[in-house]
Design an enzyme around this catalytic site. Structure first.
Site, mmCIF file in Angstrom:
data_model
loop_
_atom_site.group_PDB
_atom_site.id
_atom_site.type_symbol
_atom_site.label_atom_id
_atom_site.label_comp_id
_atom_site.label_asym_id
_atom_site.label_seq_id
_atom_site.Cartn_x
_atom_site.Cartn_y
_atom_site.Cartn_z
ATOM 1 N N SER A 13 0.820 -1.261 -0.199
ATOM 2 C CA SER A 13 -0.043 -0.090 -0.154
ATOM 3 C C SER A 13 0.940 1.231 0.130
ATOM 4 O O SER A 13 0.685 2.098 -0.558
ATOM 5 C CB SER A 13 -0.811 0.038 1.136
ATOM 6 N N ASP A 306 -7.391 -8.252 4.167
ATOM 7 C CA ASP A 306 -6.777 -8.706 3.457
ATOM 8 C C ASP A 306 -6.126 -10.193 3.783
ATOM 9 O O ASP A 306 -5.626 -11.162 3.275
ATOM 10 C CB ASP A 306 -5.404 -8.073 2.820
#
Length: 419
Positions: A13, A306
């Site tokens: 990210s 996730d």
């Protein structure tokens, strides 16, 4: 068993964002410990096509920023590959730039919903067209003058939130994004470092437009979502002890640590510190034979979405009934991760039931080998490679190349740690 000490690859990210924000800043930027996975390299490719000078040297990336309004019309279609982060965040930037661009991706991206981003960007005045009213790729963005927005987030999504924040930098006034539940906040932290005018008031994010962003050097901490696989492997594999160095511990991402502690798992944070505005620390994880079941719901789902596939593997080794609910978002990931996890764990002998928004797992269960259908989903592939550590016969994955999307060198690391 897994034993050893290692430093984790860079956070996916943060790696994505480091390229994007550097590209629209003014000046020279250096990113250290960048994740050289396929997803992040798709972001690099897209910005190169818009005239940004990006050089890669080992695990470092050097970006000469074009300024917030300095991107060039792309020389080609922008192909995001498998990366949902790339396509959703880049649309926020493209919305504010006065040119036309078309976005495509792989087969998986072609099935992932985009109206959650394209709808609010249209409300801000952006002209966006695409398949099924711009819900699926290919999507064409004709950017330019944007209006401010006061937007209530219908889903907890850092990608959607970040796209709107980025578009708000180009808007004609103050924008407010209102979250239901706090999602990962790497965008807010990093953009503030680049000079963006962003304030937070509870679950509201207040963004004022800016004339320019300014260059930064960025260190990318280790990816806790990638660490999750080794963490679970150590917890369930007898005799294991691993020390994972420099893991990002942003509180919007550490749901898995909270869950492990609730399940009586042996995990310890060492040398916690702040680097570049992000919490970082080392994780010491040991085999935990007395794991207990837990319930995972909407209060924590955004902090571990996730990690749920590998948490499901962990739950098979915990005494009692683990319930995972309020996780509908799993259905629109690289695969329908609810169905994929349940079907594959059933093949291995797990006592698991599919829910509309999650799953119920009864443990403790002995797992046996099976051929796993990954649907080219990197997190499914890695989760079942961890299940292989404790199964009574080999687990065969129908695809392993997909792991390079987020964790290049994964199997080499697993081999080095396996004793």
């Amino acid at each position: 068993m897994l034993r050893g000490t290692f430093e984790l690859i860079g956070d996916k990210s943060i790696s994505h964002r480091s390229i994007m924000f550097s590209a629209i800043s003014k000046g020279n930027n250096k990113v250290s410990n960048f994740l050289m996975g396929q997803d992040c390299l798709s972001t690099v490719s897209c910005f190169r096509k818009m005239g940004v000078d990006i050089e890669i040297a080992g695990k470092d990336v050097f970006i000469k920023g074009n300024g917030i309004r300095g991107l060039k019309p792309p020389t080609d279609i922008l192909d995001v590959g498998n990366s949902g982060t790339t396509i959703r965040l880049i649309m926020g930037i493209l919305a504010g730039n006065d040119f036309e661009s078309t976005l495509i991706g792989d087969e998986s991206i072609g099935k992932r919903p985009m109206k959650r981003v394209t709808d609010p960007l249209r409300m801000m005045g952006c002209d966006i067209t695409g398949k099924d009213d711009a819900n699926f790729t290919p999507i064409t963005v004709r950017g330019g003058h944007l209006h401010s927005i006061d937007y209530k987030m219908p889903v907890a999504s850092a990608q959607v939130k970040s796209a709107i924040i980025l578009a708000s930098l180009y808007a004609d006034g103050q924008s407010i994004i209102r979250e239901k539940v706090k999602s990962r906040n790497h965008t807010e932290i990093m953009l503030k470092a680049f000079g963006a005018d962003i304030k937070e008031n509870g679950l509201d994010i207040i963004v004022n437009p800016v004339d320019e962003l300014f260059n930064q050097d960025i260190y990318v901490p280790g990816d806790i979502s990638s660490a999750a696989f080794i963490i679970v492997g150590a917890l369930i594999s007898e005799g294991s002890e691993v020390l994972i160095k420099n893991v990002g511990l942003n509180e919007t991402r550490t749901g898995i640590i909270d869950v492990i502690k609730n399940m009586n798992g042996n995990i310890e944070i060492i040398d916690e510190r702040v680097v570049g505005g992000e919490k970082v620390g080392d994780l010491l994880v040991r085999y935990s034979k007395d794991l207990t079941a837990t319930t995972i719901d909407k209060t924590i789902i955004p902090r571990l979405i996730d990690e749920i596939p590998v948490i499901a593997v962990l739950a098979t080794q915990a005494e009692g009934t683990t319930i995972i609910k309020d996780a509908q978002e799993l259905k629109v990931k690289e695969s329908n991760r609810i169905k994929t996890v349940v079907d594959n764990l059933k093949k291995m002998g797990a006592d698991i039931e599919e829910l509309e928004d999650g799953m119920i797992i009864k443990g403790k269960t002995k797992l046996h080998g099976a051929t796993i259908e990954t649907f080219k989903d990197h997190r499914i592939a890695m989760s079942f490679s961890i299940a292989d550590l404790i199964s009574d016969s080999r687990v065969m994955l129908d695809d392993t190349n997909c792991i390079n999307i987020s964790f290049p060198g994964y199997f080499n690391l697993l081999k080095d740690l396996t004793k």
